[in-house]
Design a protein around this motif. Structure first.
Motif, PDB file in Angstrom:
ATOM      1  N   CYS A  21      37.818  34.134  82.332  1.00  0.00           N
ATOM      2  CA  CYS A  21      37.933  34.191  80.848  1.00  0.00           C
ATOM      3  C   CYS A  21      38.951  35.007  80.508  1.00  0.00           C
ATOM      4  CB  CYS A  21      36.559  34.386  80.273  1.00  0.00           C
ATOM      5  SG  CYS A  21      36.978  34.744  78.395  1.00  0.00           S
ATOM      6  N   CYS A  24      36.815  38.002  78.316  1.00  0.00           N
ATOM      7  CA  CYS A  24      35.578  38.789  78.938  1.00  0.00           C
ATOM      8  C   CYS A  24      35.826  38.819  80.556  1.00  0.00           C
ATOM      9  CB  CYS A  24      34.403  38.546  78.439  1.00  0.00           C
ATOM     10  SG  CYS A  24      33.683  36.539  79.228  1.00  0.00           S
ATOM     11  N   CYS A  64      34.077  29.496  77.438  1.00  0.00           N
ATOM     12  CA  CYS A  64      33.479  30.534  78.418  1.00  0.00           C
ATOM     13  C   CYS A  64      32.090  30.650  77.726  1.00  0.00           C
ATOM     14  CB  CYS A  64      34.232  31.947  78.075  1.00  0.00           C
ATOM     15  SG  CYS A  64      33.460  33.354  78.842  1.00  0.00           S
ATOM     16  N   CYS A  67      31.384  34.607  76.152  1.00  0.00           N
ATOM     17  CA  CYS A  67      31.942  35.106  74.801  1.00  0.00           C
ATOM     18  C   CYS A  67      32.433  33.860  73.683  1.00  0.00           C
ATOM     19  CB  CYS A  67      33.439  35.850  75.198  1.00  0.00           C
ATOM     20  SG  CYS A  67      34.600  35.173  75.570  1.00  0.00           S
TER      21      CYS A  67
HETATM   22 ZN   LIG Z   1      34.565  34.997  77.884  1.00  0.00          ZN
END
Ligand SMILES: [Zn+2]
Length: 431
Positions: A21, A24, A64, A67
Motif C-alpha cells: 500500500c 500504510c 487496501c 487504510c
Molecule cells: Zn493501506
C-alpha cells in the motif's frame, strides 16, 4: 485533465501483482476494478504516428484492506507525466472563479495579512495564488512543470520549479517560507510518494497553520459509477476515512471538511498539526459516519463497485450496437482523459464514433489514445449532423447541452454514458 506533450514515456516500475500500500505499507491484494490494458489517457496520438505502436499498461485499481486507499500501480515516472504540461488552469473560467472564492474564504477564516505566508503545491500558472496579491498576502507556488510555472512567475507570483516532499520542505523552511496556509488542489492523486509529500507538508506548516486539500471523493466515485475518472496519471483515490489515517500517520489532524461539486464531487479537507489549538468541527465525524454507513470501511463496498462497472459496460455497448444496427450515426463530444478510459475499457472505436470534437486546438487532428478516434473542431458536428452525440465529459453535461442544443434542428440527441446510459432530446429541454 492534463495534456501530455511528450509522446510515449518509458515504463517506470512494474510491480506485478505483489505490491504494498502506498500509504500504510500493508500487502494490497483486493481488486476494486480491473479496467484492462489501457494507454496513457493524455497521450493523444499525432497523425504522423497513426501507424506506430502505442504502449498499454494495466488499468487496475486495488483497495487496501487496512487504510482503504484505492490505488493504481505506478507504471510511468511522474517526471514523464508532469515536466511539460499543456494544461493551464487559467483556461477554465469556472475553475479560476472557484479559486478566487477559496482565497477570499481562507483569508477571512484565518485572518491572513501581510505577515502571513500561503504556499500552494502544484500551483500551475498561478490561477489561485494571483488572487492573494491584491490582498497583500505573501505567497509561494511550488510547481514541477517549468513551462506552466514560468507563466506564474511572469504574473509576479514567486514560484519554485520542483517536486514537493520533505527535502524541499526543509529547504523552504531555511529560506523563511514556513506556512500559515498550505493549499493543494487536485495534486494528492498524482503524488507517487504520498508519505514523503504529507511529511513535507507537516514540516513546512507553522504550529497553528492550516492545510487545505481538494480531491475527488471516492464515495461519489462509487455512488455515481464514475469509473472513467480512474486513469494511470491518478495513482490514489481517497475517502475521508483514509485521509484521517493519513493525517494521523504524520502528526496532523482533520479539523474540517466540505463537500464540493467540482470534478463530479470533491472534498476539501482542512488539516492542522495534531497538537495545535485548532478544534475539530462536527462535520468531520458526520462525514466519516456517512462513509461507514456506505461501507467504505469494508472491502465489500469496493468489490461490488467492480461488478457494477461491468454491467455499465454491457449496457452502454448494447445501446450503441442497437443504434448502429438501426443505421444511426454517432459522434463524440469532448476528448477528456476520462473519455479515453471509457472508450478503451468498453472498446468503443471509430466503428461506433465517426469522430469526436473538442474545444482545445491542441487536440485537433490528433487521435484518441488506444481507440484512435479522430478529434476535430466543434464546428464539424454541424457539418456531419449525427443522430447521436455521446458526451464524454459528463461532468459538463449541462453546459454542453445548452451550448449544442441546436443539434435538435436535424433531430440529433445527446447520449450521456455515466452513471448509466441516458438519452437527452434537446427538444424536450426548457430554457
Ligand atoms: Zn493501506
Amino acid at each position: 485533465m492534463n495534456v501530455q506533450t511528450t509522446t510515449f514515456p518509458v515504463p517506470h516500475q512494474a510491480h506485478g501483482h505483489d505490491h504494498k500500500c502506498r500509504l500504510c505499507g500493508s500487502q494490497v491484494e483486493t481488486t476494486m476494478v480491473d479496467l484492462g490494458m489501457s494507454p496513457l489517457c493524455e497521450s493523444f496520438v499525432p497523425p504522423e504516428q497513426a501507424d506506430a505502436m502505442e504502449p498499454f499498461f494495466p488499468l487496475h485499481a486495488y483497495v487496501c484492506g487496512e487504510c482503504f486507499l484505492v490505488q493504481l500501480n505506478e507504471y510511468v515516472a511522474p517526471e514523464a507525466i508532469f515536466e511539460e504540461y499543456a494544461y493551464f488552469s487559467s483556461y477554465s473560467t469556472s475553475w479560476v472563479a472557484h479559486a478566487e472564492d477559496y482565497c477570499r474564504m481562507i483569508r477571512d477564516r484565518l485572518d491572513l495579512g501581510p505577515q502571513s505566508k500561503v504556499v500552494e503545491l502544484a500551483s500551475n500558472d498561478g490561477y489561485l495564488l494571483q488572487h492573494f496579491l491584491p490582498m497583500g498576502v505573501p505567497v509561494l507556488g511550488v510547481e514541477p512543470a517549468k513551462n506552466v510555472a514560468q507563466v506564474a512567475i511572469a504574473k509576479g507570483i514567486p514560484t519554485r520549479v520542483d517536486f514537493f516532499g520533505v527535502e524541499l520542505a526543509e529547504a523552504l523552511l531555511k529560506e523563511g517560507h514556513a506556512a500559515d496556509v498550505i493549499a493543494g488542489n487536485n495534486v494528492l492523486a498524482q503524488v507517487p510518494d504520498l508519505n514523503d509529500f504529507v511529511a513535507g507538508i507537516e514540516r513546512l506548516l507553522k504550529p497553528e497553520g492550516v492545510v487545505t486539500l481538494e480531491f475527488p471523493h471516492v464515495l461519489r466515485l462509487i455512488e455515481f459509477n464514475q469509473f472513467d475518472t480512474i486513469y494511470h496519471e491518478h495513482f490514489s483515490y481517497f475517502s475521508l476515512i483514509t485521509i484521517d489515517i493519513m493525517a494521523k500517520r504524520h502528526g496532523l489532524k482533520v479539523i474540517d471538511v466540505e463537500e464540493l461539486s467540482t470534478h463530479g464531487g470533491s472534498l476539501r479537507v482542512y488539516l492542522a498539526k495534531q497538537d495545535s489549538s485548532r478544534e475539530v468541527l462536527p462535520a468531520v465525524a458526520e462525514l466519516i459516519a456517512r462513509e461507514r454507513a456506505a461501507g467504505l470501511d469494508t472491502l465489500q463496498a469496493y468489490t461490488i463497485f467492480g461488478e457494477q462497472v461491468k454491467r455499465t459496460k454491457r449496457a452502454l455497448l448494447s445501446f450503441l450496437i442497437e443504434a448502429k444496427e438501426a443505421g444511426k450515426s454517432i459522434c463524440g463530444y469532448g476528448a477528456p482523459g476520462k473519455g479515453n478510459t471509457l472508450l478503451n475499457y468498453c472498446g468503443i472505436g471509430p466503428d461506433f464514433l465517426d469522430f469526436t470534437v473538442d474545444r482545445n486546438p491542441y487536440k485537433h487532428g490528433r487521435l484518441t489514445p488506444g481507440m484512435r478516434i479522430p478529434i476535430l473542431p466543434v464546428e464539424e458536428l454541424d457539418r456531419a449532423k449525427p443522430d447521436l452525440v455521446l458526451i464524454l465529459p459528463w461532468n459538463l453535461e449541462r453546459e454542453i447541452v445548452q451550448q449544442m442544443r441546436h443539434i435538435a434542428d436535424w433531430g440529433g440527441k445527446f447520449v450521456v454514458p455515466i452513471p448509466e446510459v441516458r438519452v437527452i432530446d434537446p427538444r424536450e429541454i426548457k430554457l
